[in-house]
Design an enzyme around this catalytic site. Structure first.
Site, PDB file in Angstrom:
ATOM      1  N   CYS A   1      -9.673   3.370 -34.233  1.00  0.00           N
ATOM      2  CA  CYS A   1      -8.371   2.939 -34.220  1.00  0.00           C
ATOM      3  C   CYS A   1      -8.265   2.121 -35.480  1.00  0.00           C
ATOM      4  O   CYS A   1      -7.155   2.056 -36.071  1.00  0.00           O
ATOM      5  CB  CYS A   1      -8.242   2.099 -33.082  1.00  0.00           C
ATOM      6  SG  CYS A   1      -8.031   2.857 -31.497  1.00  0.00           S
TER       7      CYS A   1
ATOM      8  N   SER B   1     -11.142   4.296 -20.004  1.00  0.00           N
ATOM      9  CA  SER B   1     -10.599   5.709 -20.717  1.00  0.00           C
ATOM     10  C   SER B   1     -11.133   6.894 -20.580  1.00  0.00           C
ATOM     11  O   SER B   1     -12.496   6.907 -20.794  1.00  0.00           O
ATOM     12  CB  SER B   1     -10.175   5.341 -22.222  1.00  0.00           C
ATOM     13  OG  SER B   1      -9.754   6.426 -22.983  1.00  0.00           O
TER      14      SER B   1
END
Length: 380
Positions: free
Chosen positions: A323, A198
């Site tokens: 998250c 990422s």
């Protein structure tokens, strides 16, 4: 400002921002368009793909651009499962994966797949013997985090790769979102078939990522429509984000070569300092963990209260994976490690970057000790 939440996201390099603006202004055309402006964008996209492949020591045809780690993990896990389910419906992972992987496996279980969740020890590490015992003739995928996003624990990816070389029909997926730029992972040498990266965890921009897919590995695509990304991921590519990601990857790999010892030094400084603060229990293993993540619990102190107290001092830390940070409750990762409800409910995560200094770490330790002492007085 002292920023110690780099595992949630990193501050983009200035060179990355400059590259994004330049590409957005000059090469804004759709790379699939047939006109010359589209061709310019396509050429730039190809250059970025070749650059990233060279940095990762793989081939350009093995680089698939995504929107980030969550998509990459979903694409790898579900893509393998659905594409190869006729050969077997057994999958292997752990209970300490990032939510994007863990919940992908839970969804697949609801659709008839069988998942073996390998246990971890008190350090959060998987046993190679457990992996060997869990492989069956109908196993099609093993998926593992390289660096745990909450504790920094390293899984024995090299040894797992050796085991799986004896099972050539079992695909090996590694989530390397937290490890890239901090812990070396030679993809080819370790026998990895799919690898997730990422951009915003390596000082790139949010909304871009890479899924390495070894040549010959077939996936059922999550997105259908156009023929982009070797028909593995439909949708117009984010050219400016991708070119910026190539820049970020090059810079952070240079920093890893030049400054890795610095990360190790400030980790030791943090660990030694935390050990001297009353009521702190360290959850990250000293050995077998990444150089940039430390997880610890403070007895009887709600982590949210301590986070806000540090925030007022311009110090930024987190509780767990970004998250999952707003869900509250105990950390699934720490519970799986057998650390108990109390420690799993009071954990904090410090995650450093190559820019953090010894002076910053010393100040953080001083403020932590003072704030914990003050909170204990209030609670009495």
């Amino acid at each position: 400002m002292i920023y110690l939440d780099n595992s949630a996201t990193t501050k983009p390099y200035k060179e990355v921002l400059d590259t994004f603006v330049t590409v957005s202004e000059k090469y804004f055309a759709n790379p699939s368009s047939l006109h010359s402006k589209g061709g310019e964008a396509e050429n730039l996209l190809g250059q970025a793909r070749r650059s990233i492949a060279q940095l990762l020591h793989v081939t350009p045809s093995e680089i698939v651009f995504t929107s980030g780690g969550t998509e990459g993990n979903n694409m790898a896990i579900k893509g393998i499962a659905f594409q190869h389910q006729n050969r077997g419906k057994h999958l292997i992972t752990t209970g300490v994966e990032h939510a994007s992987s863990y919940e992908s496996f839970q969804l697949l279980e609801s659709q008839g797949f069988e998942v073996t969740y390998l246990p971890v020890d008190e350090t959060g590490s998987v046993s190679i013997e457990d992996l060997k015992k869990s492989i069956r003739p109908e196993t099609i995928l093993v998926s593992m985090l390289h660096v745990n996003n909450e504790t920094g624990t390293l899984q024995p990816i090299k040894e797992m790769g050796e085991v799986l070389k004896e099972h050539p029909k079992v695909f090996f997926h590694v989530d390397n979102v937290q490890g890239m730029g901090k812990v070396h992972l030679p993809i080819k040498e370790y026998g990895v078939d799919l690898c997730t990266i990422s951009a915003h965890k390596i000082h790139g921009l949010k909304g871009t990522g890479v899924l390495y897919v070894k040549n010959g590995v077939t996936l059922s695509p999550l997105f259908t429509g156009g023929e982009q990304e070797f028909r593995k991921r439909a949708g117009t590519e984010n050219v400016a984000g991708i070119v910026s990601m190539a820049k970020a990857l090059r810079i952070i790999l240079q920093e890893m070569n030049a400054k890795k010892d610095h990360l190790i030094t400030i980790k030791k400084q943090l660990l030694n300092g935390l050990k001297n603060i009353e009521d702190i229990e360290i959850n990250t293993p000293e050995d077998g963990s990444a150089p940039h993540i430390i997880n610890f619990s403070v007895k009887n102190v709600k982590p949210e209260v301590l986070i806000h107290a540090l925030d007022e001092k311009d110090i930024y830390v987190s509780t767990r994976s970004a998250c999952s940070s707003k869900q509250g409750g105990a950390s699934r990762i720490l519970l799986q490690m057998g650390l108990g409800e109390q420690r799993a409910s009071t954990a904090l995560r410090l995650s450093t970057s190559y820019d953090n200094t010894k002076e910053e770490i010393e100040l953080v330790l001083q403020v932590l000790q003072k704030e914990i002492t003050n909170l204990k007085k209030v609670m009495r």
